[in-house]
Design an enzyme around this catalytic site. Sequence first.
Site: not given
Length: 565
Positions: A62, A124-125, A174, A479
Amino acid sequence: MTAASPATLNSRTDARSGAQLVIDALEHEGVRRVFGYPGGAIMPVYDALTASSLKHILVRHEQAAALAADAWARVTGEPGVCLATSGPGATNLVTGLANAFMDCVPMVAITGQVASPLMGTDAFQEIDTFGITLPVVKHSWLVRDAADIPDIFAEAFRFARSGRPGPVLIDLPKDVTQANVTVPRALACRTAARAVFPLDAKALAAADRLIASARRPVLYFGGGIALGQAEGALRAFFQRSRIPAVATLKGLGALPTDWPGFLGMLGMHGTRAANTAVNDCDLLICVGARFDDRATGRLDSFAANARVIHIDGDAAEISKLRKADVALAGDVSAILSALSGETGEIEGWRRTCAENAERWAFRYDAPGSGVYAPALLKQISAAAGDSFIATCDVGQHQMWVAQHCRFSRPQAHLTSAGLGTMGYGLPAGIGAALAEPDATVVTISGDGSIMMNIQELATLRRYRIPLKIVLIDNAQLGMVRQWQELFYEENFSEVDLWDNPDFAELARAFGIEAFTLDRRADVPGAVERLLSTRGPVLCHVRIDPRENVWPLVPPGKSNSDMMEA
């Protein structure tokens, strides 16, 4: 900010699901492409997506969706759109949102959320996406009613585009996307029209007087030029005034970098000619820049003897760090066009700046038979010409790109300037190549940065995106190693990447053409192969791990205290 005349989104009176309304809104905003990764809470939107005109790019993480959308926005000027599910899908977007926020990139992020009755139950999530992202977006919405989706999306795109552009986020439970609602009215588009700011005649006159009386003026410009679509006005002002010019990292390309009178990038890894001109100037005309610490070095010594004219589209930036003698906030293009550009006697100053630029020009005759990265990058950008777009990662190679590549427009140089996001280059290359298919898009990465989003080689293969990747491999976090060498008594802590894979073999495992370059004599052939390959290709460049980026302003020092090789 004024709004455009309402336009009909659709006049459906039949029931539509919340997810279908999301797709309707995106189509109406002119969105052509979205970047994302599906999951449970965002699945209704993906279900509606298949019947739409939108082209979806399936990334493999993502974060890459947000960074690809970022580059798409920088090239097209329109908000990039990314999709993710709830929980880890949303949290994986955060770095990309922060990157866009720091660099003022318009973006609309759409995240799934658990169903409304489950919110607050540690489902969940479930994660508080709204709260987590508050510091790195311009505005957020948690949608509670599917009927609000059209208006919220119109407002979100307006926020992303207007004023100082930036990312916004819409969180979609949802059950909201699954709900069917009837929308009986015509749905209005509330996309903002470009604001018109009145010009301050007194401030313009004062600026003209300062310019006319200055003997050592410098034009200092940054990323606000591209944000204000002011490249044409900047170039016209530069040509009529003939004032020596310097750029920030984000400003590169607003003036073609090979124009006479342009002295290069200023700041920590800027050119000596640019930093010296700013140090010695008596007037600093700052346009679309914010006196960032990487540009100024120690602020109290930055252009210490200069008066300041500060021009910016965001009034909040003016006098934030350096007091302006003349402040001009508003439409940057209109302000530059209104300035006369008439100067006093500055021919001697112009000659001094030109002589310094020639005396301190970069050299490309480094000893040895190995590949000299600055020379390679210079050759690639020259060979690609005006079609060249560089998407650059973060590290030594980022500074070499800024110093040595030729850029003909600001959209040709895409890099994570404010946040310094390693892993930006490859997903940004995907977004840029899709945004401008006729361009020659080259991702320049390091062996540290490439591993941050290496999985996006699968995205390249899936869509046969003809991205050219130049992977500069010194088997070090270069760097960090350079700073440890110079400022930490050579205490090299956790910078050795001796266990890197064979990157050419790895690319071929993903189905990407690849080859290795480690001899200077082979550079011309490698450049030709890189640019002539029709599909995606990776050039794995091995360089001396002791190479450093020069010049360098040590931390806490003035830009006049530059270290050389």
